[in-house]
Design a protein around this motif. Structure first.
Motif, PDB file in Angstrom:
ATOM      1  N   VAL A 287       0.859  -1.185   0.000  1.00  0.00           N
ATOM      2  CA  VAL A 287       0.000   0.000   0.000  1.00  0.00           C
ATOM      3  C   VAL A 287       0.895   1.235   0.000  1.00  0.00           C
ATOM      4  CG1 VAL A 287      -1.720   1.284   1.331  1.00  0.00           C
ATOM      5  CG2 VAL A 287      -1.826  -1.201   1.233  1.00  0.00           C
TER       6      VAL A 287
ATOM      7  N   GLN B  26      -2.494   6.521   7.561  1.00  0.00           N
ATOM      8  CA  GLN B  26      -3.263   6.471   6.319  1.00  0.00           C
ATOM      9  C   GLN B  26      -3.054   5.135   5.612  1.00  0.00           C
ATOM     10  OE1 GLN B  26      -2.166   9.593   3.655  1.00  0.00           O
ATOM     11  NE2 GLN B  26      -3.860   9.132   2.282  1.00  0.00           N
ATOM     12  N   ALA B  27      -1.780   4.705   5.519  1.00  0.00           N
ATOM     13  CA  ALA B  27      -1.464   3.446   4.862  1.00  0.00           C
ATOM     14  C   ALA B  27      -2.060   2.275   5.635  1.00  0.00           C
ATOM     15  CB  ALA B  27       0.045   3.284   4.745  1.00  0.00           C
TER      16      ALA B  27
ATOM     17  N   LEU C 189      -5.802   2.085   5.046  1.00  0.00           N
ATOM     18  CA  LEU C 189      -6.109   1.608   3.695  1.00  0.00           C
ATOM     19  C   LEU C 189      -5.881   0.099   3.618  1.00  0.00           C
ATOM     20  CD1 LEU C 189      -6.944   2.127   0.840  1.00  0.00           C
ATOM     21  CD2 LEU C 189      -4.625   2.879   0.301  1.00  0.00           C
TER      22      LEU C 189
ATOM     23  N   ASN D  58      -8.694  -1.620   5.212  1.00  0.00           N
ATOM     24  CA  ASN D  58      -9.817  -1.646   4.269  1.00  0.00           C
ATOM     25  C   ASN D  58      -9.619  -2.744   3.234  1.00  0.00           C
ATOM     26  OD1 ASN D  58     -11.486   0.335   5.199  1.00  0.00           O
ATOM     27  ND2 ASN D  58     -10.580   1.967   3.958  1.00  0.00           N
ATOM     28  N   LEU D  59      -8.415  -2.787   2.679  1.00  0.00           N
ATOM     29  CA  LEU D  59      -8.101  -3.788   1.655  1.00  0.00           C
ATOM     30  C   LEU D  59      -8.387  -5.188   2.184  1.00  0.00           C
ATOM     31  CD1 LEU D  59      -6.741  -4.457  -1.114  1.00  0.00           C
ATOM     32  CD2 LEU D  59      -4.612  -4.716   0.167  1.00  0.00           C
TER      33      LEU D  59
ATOM     34  N   VAL E 116     -11.470  -0.074  -3.845  1.00  0.00           N
ATOM     35  CA  VAL E 116     -10.298   0.667  -3.371  1.00  0.00           C
ATOM     36  C   VAL E 116     -10.321   2.091  -3.937  1.00  0.00           C
ATOM     37  CG1 VAL E 116      -7.775   0.793  -3.418  1.00  0.00           C
ATOM     38  CG2 VAL E 116      -8.901  -1.396  -3.022  1.00  0.00           C
TER      39      VAL E 116
ATOM     40  N   ASN F 222     -12.489   4.332  -2.066  1.00  0.00           N
ATOM     41  CA  ASN F 222     -12.131   4.552  -0.660  1.00  0.00           C
ATOM     42  C   ASN F 222     -10.741   5.122  -0.416  1.00  0.00           C
ATOM     43  OD1 ASN F 222     -14.416   3.453   1.167  1.00  0.00           O
ATOM     44  ND2 ASN F 222     -14.245   2.008  -0.549  1.00  0.00           N
ATOM     45  N   THR F 223     -10.058   5.506  -1.477  1.00  0.00           N
ATOM     46  CA  THR F 223      -8.744   6.106  -1.239  1.00  0.00           C
ATOM     47  C   THR F 223      -8.831   7.612  -1.435  1.00  0.00           C
ATOM     48  OG1 THR F 223      -8.166   5.746  -3.530  1.00  0.00           O
ATOM     49  CG2 THR F 223      -7.361   4.135  -1.945  1.00  0.00           C
TER      50      THR F 223
ATOM     51  N   SER G   5      -3.703   7.711  -3.022  1.00  0.00           N
ATOM     52  CA  SER G   5      -3.114   6.460  -2.531  1.00  0.00           C
ATOM     53  C   SER G   5      -3.400   5.344  -3.531  1.00  0.00           C
ATOM     54  CB  SER G   5      -3.723   6.057  -1.194  1.00  0.00           C
ATOM     55  OG  SER G   5      -3.557   7.087  -0.264  1.00  0.00           O
TER      56      SER G   5
ATOM     57  N   GLY H  23      -6.725   1.249  -7.231  1.00  0.00           N
ATOM     58  CA  GLY H  23      -7.022   2.512  -6.555  1.00  0.00           C
ATOM     59  C   GLY H  23      -6.792   3.749  -7.376  1.00  0.00           C
TER      60      GLY H  23
END
Lengths: 551, 116
Positions: free
Chosen positions: A370, A376-377, A380, A383-384, A410, A413-414, A418, A463
């Motif tokens: 990611v 933030q990473a 994400l 989420n992934l 993705v 949601n980014t 990202s 993404g």
């Protein structure tokens, strides 16, 4: 009794009466009133004034009856050497008699009288009487003036003590305040209370002119700051407030200095009681201002420190989230033997791998990187994983189709550009096939008899945008002793002391030369080689490696 | 906020602010909140009862300076009642009696507000 004796007796009793009255008090006005009225009554006079020298040695009308105000005004600028003018003036106003009021050798002032009602001249007895009563009065006046002076000094002293108390109060208070606005508030309230001011502004000058607090019109102040940059940058001009500021109602401007830099400016309006700011007032406000400045600076540093702590905490939390996403136990299967490792670098980045059992004797393997760092990473990545886990529950899970959906999810949601590089595939435990999609990830290696095949089929990274071109999948038939190497760029880009990367070539060489038996051994071999390469160097990126051996 | 308390009462259309304890740089923030609330609610007739106030510093006085104009611009005022001698001494020293009305009893001050 002779007439002269009678007069003498009357005079003496008046003097004694007067003396009794005035010696029991220290109020100068009381003394002067009695003095003048006693003389009026005794000598049939209706107009008179008593002038005394004030602390600046100028004559001042302290008590008068029947005297025009213009006379008081005209004498009010006469100093002790202007006797001639005084004589001229009292005659001009039609006053008749003047007497000096003296204590020892000190001239305290003058008694000036109008004419007698019966128009008679004063007799020698009358002069003696006035002289006697003035002698008695002089002592009392001298004492009263002394008392006045001491009272006034006491008051100034009290005021100073109050200022000092305020300073102590604030110093004590500031030591516990780290909030810039709060410090400014405490500072300004003290100044308002001490000097009876109701209009003020506090300006922060560290980068631009920012109004922290203002009772003046904010737009006016903002505009004024912009238009008078040069003035505001010069502390010497500030202390004798410039006329450009004064026309906006600003009486004084006090710079808040740290070393020689002006960090802020306090604008103060007029004192509501109409008094001017004295030099010592400005000094007091300046010292409170520097106290506040230091406190505000501490506040700023403290906030910075907090911010740093917060980031560190954020990173810790992100690392924890990341660690919890990586599986600790890998599912077993009949035909495949899987070993994997994730070694996070100190800074969190976003490597992720997973091994998930699917319905129908199949195993899903995932490796992903990611973009971005920190929280933030990590989010994400979480989420992934959630997307993958929910997609993987479907009984008819198809890898290419699922990649299309995953990319859409993705993309939605980014934020801030990202993206994710990912490779995933399905190991079929029944017929030993491996169907995969490569979404922009470093191509995994399939090692068969020392030969290398790179698994590149798939599509673009996840993404970046919604799925316009569907992902395609590749499929390989796996044979016993085939090795699959899934990895992230943390391995191939690991640098040595001379900034030379481990490289794809070296990685492929080691993989193809490997002649051990288990995926565990293969994994250890790669890790050993990487750690030899990066000896004495701090790991800069996550290292993730998954090796699948077909039994 | 040890030793410091503010109580707000309404009597007719006058807001009675009772301040107890020590009003200094440490406690001004608390008092400020009450005045902000009064201004926000457009309540401009303010009677400050200081019968239980034991100490006031310049910072405490500053709060009254900061709000009095707002009150007066809206036909209101800040008046003071029932000050202890030592507290009044500080008000007096800094010249407050020139600008504010002081009353021995709360009732007198209330009457003054009502009579206008």
């Amino acid at each position: 009794m002779l007439e002269s004796e009678k007069i003498l007796k009357r005079n003496i009793s008046a003097l004694i009466d007067f003396s009794n009255k005035i010696n029991s008090n220290l109020d100068v006005d009381f003394t002067l009133r009695n003095l003048l009225l006693t003389i009026f009554a005794k000598l049939f006079i209706t107009k008179g004034t008593i002038l005394l020298y004030n602390s600046k040695n100028l004559l001042e009308n302290r008590f008068s009856k029947g005297i025009s105000e213009t006379f008081s005004e005209e004498i009010s600028n006469l100093n002790e050497n202007d006797i001639e003018n005084l004589e001229y003036l009292y005659q001009k106003y039609n006053l008749k008699f003047i007497f000096e009021i003296k204590h020892s050798e000190n001239r305290l002032g003058f008694l000036i009288l109008g004419k007698r009602i019966n128009k008679e001249q004063l007799s020698n007895d009358d002069f003696d009487f006035i002289q006697s009563i003035l002698n008695i009065a002089a002592t009392s006046i001298q004492n009263s003036l002394m008392f006045e002076k001491i009272t006034s000094i006491n008051q100034q002293l009290d005021f100073k003590i109050n200022q000092l108390n305020s300073l102590f109060d604030l110093a004590k208070e500031f030591s516990g305040v780290f909030d810039v606005k709060l410090a400014a508030k405490k500072f300004i309230y003290t100044v308002l209370g001490q000097f009876l001011i109701s209009k003020y502004s506090i300006i922060n000058c560290s980068t631009s002119y920012e109004i922290i607090e203002s009772k003046f019109d904010e737009n006016t102040i903002k505009q004024m700051c912009e238009e008078n940059r040069e003035i505001l940058q010069n502390p010497n001009v500030l202390s004798i407030t410039h006329s450009n500021l004064k026309k906006n109602g600003i009486e004084i401007a006090i710079p808040m200095k740290m070393k020689d830099e002006i960090k802020g400016i306090v604008f103060l309006g007029k004192r509501v009681n109409g008094m001017e700011f004295s030099k010592s007032d400005i000094e007091f406000i300046s010292s409170v201002a520097s106290l506040a400045t230091i406190s505000m600076e501490n506040g700023r540093l403290f906030n910075e420190f907090l911010e740093k702590k917060k980031i560190e905490k954020d990173l810790d939390l992100a690392r924890t989230i990341q660690q919890n996403l990586i599986p600790s136990n890998l599912p077993k299967s009949n035909n495949f033997e899987i070993s994997a490792i994730n070694k996070p670098a100190k800074k969190v980045s976003g490597d992720y791998f997973d091994v998930i059992k699917l319905i129908g004797n199949r195993i899903l393997v995932v490796i992903a990187d990611v973009s971005g760092k920190g929280m933030q990473a990590a989010l994400l990545m979480a989420n992934l994983q959630a997307f993958i886990k929910s997609l993987a529950r479907k009984s008819d899970f198809k890898i290419a189709e699922s990649t299309n959906i995953l990319n859409d999810l993705v993309s939605e949601n980014t934020i801030n550009g990202s993206f994710i590089t990912m490779f995933w595939g399905i190991l079929d435990d029944t017929n030993k096939t491996f169907e995969f999609v490569n979404a922009g990830h470093n191509p995994p290696l399939l090692i068969r008899n020392g030969n290398i095949e790179k698994l590149t089929v798939g599509g673009m990274i996840l993404g970046v945008m919604e799925t316009l071109i569907p992902y395609s999948s590749g499929i390989v038939q796996l044979n016993p002793n085939d090795f699959l190497y899934l990895f992230t760029d943390g391995i191939t880009e690991a640098m040595d002391e001379n900034f030379i990367e481990f490289s794809n070539e070296k990685f492929e060489q080691i993989a193809s030369d490997f002649n051990g038996n288990t995926s565990l051994e293969a994994k250890e071999k790669i890790l050993d080689e990487v750690s030899i390469h990066t000896k004495n160097v701090v790991q800069s990126d996550d290292i993730t490696l998954m090796i699948i051996k077909t039994k | 906020m040890q030793d410091f308390k503010v109580e707000l009462l309404q009597k007719d259309n006058v807001q009675v602010v009772k301040i107890a304890g020590i009003l200094d740089a440490h406690t001004t923030g608390e008092l400020e909140k009450y005045f902000d609330k009064l201004v926000f609610e457009k309540k401009y007739h303010v009677l400050v009862n200081l019968t239980e106030l034991n100490y006031i510093s310049s910072a405490g006085l500053g709060v009254f300076m900061a709000y009095v104009e707002t009150m007066r611009e809206n036909n209101g005022d800040i008046k003071f009642a029932e000050l202890q001698d030592k507290v009044f001494h500080v008000f007096d020293l800094l010249g407050f009696p020139m600008l504010y009305e002081f009353y021995k009893k709360e009732d007198e001050a209330l009457k003054k507000f009502i009579e206008g």
